[in-house]
Design an enzyme around this catalytic site. Structure first.
Site, PDB file in Angstrom:
ATOM      1  CD  GLU A 152      -5.601   1.530  -4.942  1.00 48.43           C
ATOM      2  OE1 GLU A 152      -6.692   1.479  -4.343  1.00 48.43           O
ATOM      3  OE2 GLU A 152      -5.119   2.592  -5.373  1.00 48.43           O
TER       4      GLU A 152
ATOM      5  CG  ASP B  98      -3.095   5.846  -5.240  1.00 46.73           C
ATOM      6  OD1 ASP B  98      -4.024   5.285  -4.638  1.00 46.73           O
ATOM      7  OD2 ASP B  98      -3.253   6.828  -5.987  1.00 46.73           O
TER       8      ASP B  98
END
Length: 649
Positions: free
Chosen positions: A378, A349
Site C-alpha cells: 500500500e 501493509d
C-alpha cells in the site's frame, strides 16, 4: 554537554528522554553505540549447541533466562558476553537445545530492567509470552521439499485475498478445522448445497496466488482457547517471525503452529496455488511491551520534536525503517519467511511509511532466493519525517523496480471516493469518469511514473473499507437487487480485464457482504465469515468471475508486460457518456472491449470483418465458435462488459 543530533538518526530527543536509558553521548559515541551488526541474530540452533545473539547497544547487562519447560519456572540465568566492537550480546549453550524456553533480562543505565522475548523469536509459547529454540527440520510436514518453480510471467498473476479464520470458520461449509491453517486445505469440503468450499473451491476458481491477511503472531486474539471469542485481522504485531497460534490446533505446543502453517502452504502449492503473506512492519500493537522497544528502547520507532510517537500509520506509532538495524530486521524477517516457509510473495501493509532503500533491499534479498517472488504494498502518501523522495509510496514507484503498488485510481474511478458510502463512480452513475477509468485500466499509463504494468495491483474491493456490495447498497438503498448485481459484476469484469495484476477480495465473486460494517477488523465472526452458501444465490457472478479468469489466461493481449506493448497495440475508441470502448491489435486478430455503465443498451460500431463473442451479456465464451451476426452495430446491454475477437486474416 548534551550531544548534538547526528544526521543518521533524527528525532533523538525521545530516545534520550526514554526513561533515561540514554543520557549524554558525544556525536562520535552515539554513532558508535548504534553501529550496525551484519551477522545472524536470535537463537542459532545446531545439534551441537545453540548460540544466542541479541543486539542491545544501550544495555549495561543482558542475561539469558532459561525456564524448566514451556510453562515452567525460571531455573537458570546466564550473563551474556558483550562484544566491544559490535554492541552485540551473545551466549553459547552446548548440547541439543531443541525445545529450550528462554527470555532476556536487560539492565540499563539508571537501573531500569526489562524482561523480553527474543525479537528474532521463530517459535513461541502460547500468546507469544516466551521464546523457544527449535530444530526447524522437525517442523517440516511429510513431503516438505523445495520451493515451487519460479513463476515466470508476473503479468499472469491473479491474486485472491483471504483471511484464515474468515475462510474456514463458517457453519455454511463442512470444513472441520474451523478457523485453522488446516481448515484452509481440507479437501472435499462443501456448502449446504453440496457445492465446493475452501480449497476445492479455490482450485475451481483458477486464481494463481492467495494472499493471506497476517499469519504471524499477533496480539489481540487469546490463543489459550481453541475457539477464541476475540477477532482481529492481525494488524497488531507481536512476534514477527512466529506463526499465529490461534490458527493452530494446539497453540500451547510451539512446534504445531509452524508445522501446520507449512502443511497449509505445501497443500496449496501441490494444488498449483502460490501463497502471499501480508506483513505489517510499519507499526506494532503496543510499543511499551514489544520486544523491539524492550531490548533497544527508543531506537526502532519514530518520534516528533515533542518526543511523542509519530502517527502516519493512524494506529499510534510508526516504526523507523530508515534506521539500519530495523532495515536489517525487516530484510531478515522477510527472507526467513521466504526460505523457511517457501512464501511466494509479500504484501506490505502501509508501505508508504517505509523508505525506498529498505524496500529495494527487500527486493534484492528476495531476488537471491527467487526473483519471481512477488513484492507489493500500500504505497499511500502518508505522513513521515522523511523527505518526499525517500518514501516508498506511489509517487516514487519509478525508483522501486518490480515492487508493486495498490492502484486506488481504478478503485475510485469505478465506485467513487472510498471514504464516502454515497460517492459514485463509473459503475453507479457518475459522469466524466471515463478518462480516469481508461487510464487506470491501462495500468495507470501516463498517470504516474511506473516502470511496468505489473507494478499495478488492480482492485475494487479489499478486506478494509466497505465490501463493494455493501457500498452499492449504501449509495442506492432503494435500488433493485438485479441492478446492484449487474453493477457489481461490471466492476469485477473491468478489474479482471485490466492491464496490471488483478486482485479479488475473498467472496467478491459472490457479492460478499459484511452487513454494512465498514472496517470489520474486530467485528465478530458472523460479520466477517465467508458465507459459502452465497455462491448459490449469485451463481451467475461466480461463473462470470471464474470464466473471466480463464479468458484472461487464454488471451495474451489481456496481460501485457510493458507499457511499450500497451501503447503499440491499444487504441481508445470511446471514453464518454458512460461508455468506454477500446481495441487491442495483434498480427492474427484484434480484440474489441467495451464497458457500458448506462441504464440502457449502448451501440458500438463494428468495422468490417469476422467477429466472435468472447464476453457478451454476462456470458464468457472460452472457445472461438460463437460468431457475431453480420452487422455494423452491436448493442452492449446495460451495466455489462463486452469482448469481441476480430479475425484479420
Amino acid at each position: 554537554m548534551r550531544y548534538q543530533q547526528p544526521e543518521v538518526l533524527p528525532n533523538h530527543r525521545r530516545i534520550i528522554r526514554n526513561r533515561e536509558v540514554i543520557e549524554r553521548y558525544s556525536r562520535e559515541d552515539y554513532v558508535t553505540l548504534f553501529k550496525q551488526y551484519h551477522g545472524q541474530l536470535g537463537a542459532i540452533y545446531t545439534e551441537e549447541g545453540t548460540e544466542f545473539k541479541l543486539w542491545a547497544p544501550t544495555a549495561s547487562q543482558v542475561e539469558l533466562l532459561i525456564y524448566e519447560s514451556n510453562y515452567g519456572p525460571l531455573v537458570e540465568s546466564y550473563v551474556m558476553e558483550k562484544s566491544e566492537t559490535e554492541a552485540l550480546w551473545s551466549y553459547y549453550l552446548p548440547g541439543d537445545q531443541h525445545g529450550l524456553t528462554y527470555r532476556y533480562r536487560l539492565i540499563f543505565v539508571g537501573g531500569m530492567v526489562n524482561t523480553s522475548v527474543d525479537p528474532y523469536s521463530k517459535a513461541v509459547t502460547v500468546n507469544g509470552a516466551r521464546s523457544v529454540v527449535l530444530n526447524l527440520e522437525k517442523t517440516n510436514p511429510e513431503g516438505w521439499g523445495e520451493r515451487m518453480a519460479p513463476f515466470e510471467d508476473q503479468s499472469q498473476a491473479i491474486i485472491y485475498e483471504a483471511h484464515v479464520r474468515d475462510f474456514t470458520v463458517s457453519n455454511s461449509s463442512s470444513i472441520i478445522n474451523k478457523g485453522k491453517f488446516l481448515g484452509v486445505i481440507e479437501e472435499g469440503a462443501v456448502n449446504d448445497y453440496g457445492s465446493p468450499a475452501g480449497l476445492d473451491y479455490l482450485k475451481e476458481l483458477g486464481v494463481t496466488h492467495v494472499e493471506f491477511l497476517p499469519m504471524f503472531d499477533f496480539q489481540t486474539v487469546d490463543e489459550t482457547v481453541y475457539k477464541p471469542t476475540q477477532y482481529n485481522w492481525g494488524y497488531d504485531p507481536l512476534n514477527y517471525n512466529a506463526p499465529e497460534g490461534s490458527y493452530a490446533t494446539d497453540a500451547y505446543n510451539p512446534e504445531v503452529r509452524i508445522r501446520e502453517l507449512k502443511a497449509m502452504i505445501k497443500k496449496l502449492h501441490d494444488a498449483g496455488i502460490r501463497v502471499i503473506m501480508d506483513v505489517v512492519y510499519n507499526h506494532v500493537y503496543e510499543v511499551e511491551q514489544h520486544s523491539l522497544h524492550l531490548t533497544v528502547p527508543g531506537y526502532f520507532f519514530r518520534y516528533n520534536e515533542e518526543g511523542e510517537f509519530t502517527n502516519g500509520t493512524g494506529v499510534g506509532n510508526d516504526t523507523a525503517s530508515e534506521r539500519p538495524m530495523f532495515r536489517k530486521y525487516i530484510v531478515d524477517s522477510v527472507t526467513y519467511w521466504a526460505e523457511e516457509f517457501h512464501i511466494d510473495g509479500f504484501r506490505f501493509d502501509l508501505m508508504g511509511i517505509h523508505d525506498i532503500v529498505t524496500m529495494n533491499e527487500v527486493r534484492k534479498s528476495l531476488d537471491e532466493i527467487d526473483p519471481t517472488i512477488m513484492l507489493f504494498g500500500e504505497g499511500w502518501n502518508l505522513y513521515t519525517p522523511l523527505a518526499e523522495h525517500e518514501v516508498a509510496n506511489q509517487n516514487n514507484a519509478h525508483v522501486m523496480p518490480r515492487i508493486g503498488q495498490f492502484n486506488d485510481g481504478i478503485r475510485e474511478a469505478l465506485k467513487g471516493n472510498d471514504f464516502d458510502p454515497q460517492a459514485r463512480g463509473f459503475i453507479n452513475g457518475a459522469w466524466y469518469m471515463e478518462q480516469s477509468l481508461i487510464s487506470n485500466f491501462m495500468a495507470a499509463l501516463d498517470l504516474r511514473s511506473y516502470i511496468e504494468p505489473t507494478q499495478l495491483i488492480q482492485y475494487v474491493e479489499a478486506h478494509d473499507n466497505y465490501t463493494l456490495y455493501d457500498r452499492l447498497k449504501a449509495a442506492d438503498p432503494g435500488l433493485d437487487e438485479e441492478t446492484i448485481v449487474k453493477r457489481h459484476e461490471l466492476a469485477s469484469t473491468i478489474i479482471l480485464l485490466a492491464q496490471g495484476i488483478p486482485f479479488i477480495h475473498a467472496g467478491q465473486e459472490f457479492l460478499r457482504s459484511k452487513q454494512g460494517v465498514r472496517d470489520s477488523y474486530n467485528s465478530p465472526d458472523h460479520i466477517n465469515e465467508i458465507d459459502w452458501n452465497r455462491q448459490e444465490t449469485y451463481r451467475h457472478s461466480v461463473n462470470l468471475v471464474k470464466n473471466l479468469i480463464q479468458l484472461r489466461k487464454q488471451e495474451p493481449l489481456l496481460h501485457l508486460s510493458s507499457y511499450e506493448d500497451i501503447r503499440q497495440v491499444m487504441d481508445v475508441k470511446n471514453n464518454a457518456f458512460q461508455l468506454v470502448v477500446l481495441t487491442y491489435r495483434s498480427e492474427d486478430y484484434n480484440l474489441l472491449i467495451a464497458f457500458n455503465a448506462r441504464e440502457s443498451a449502448a451501440p458500438v460500431h463494428l468495422e468490417e470483418g469476422r467477429y466472435i463473442y468472447k464476453l457478451y451479456d454476462g456470458q464468457v465464451f472460452l472457445d472461438d465458435e460463437h460468431e457475431v451476426e453480420d452487422s455494423h452495430t452491436i448493442y452492449v446491454p446495460p451495466y455489462t462488459g463486452m469482448v469481441l475477437k476480430q479475425f484479420t486474416h
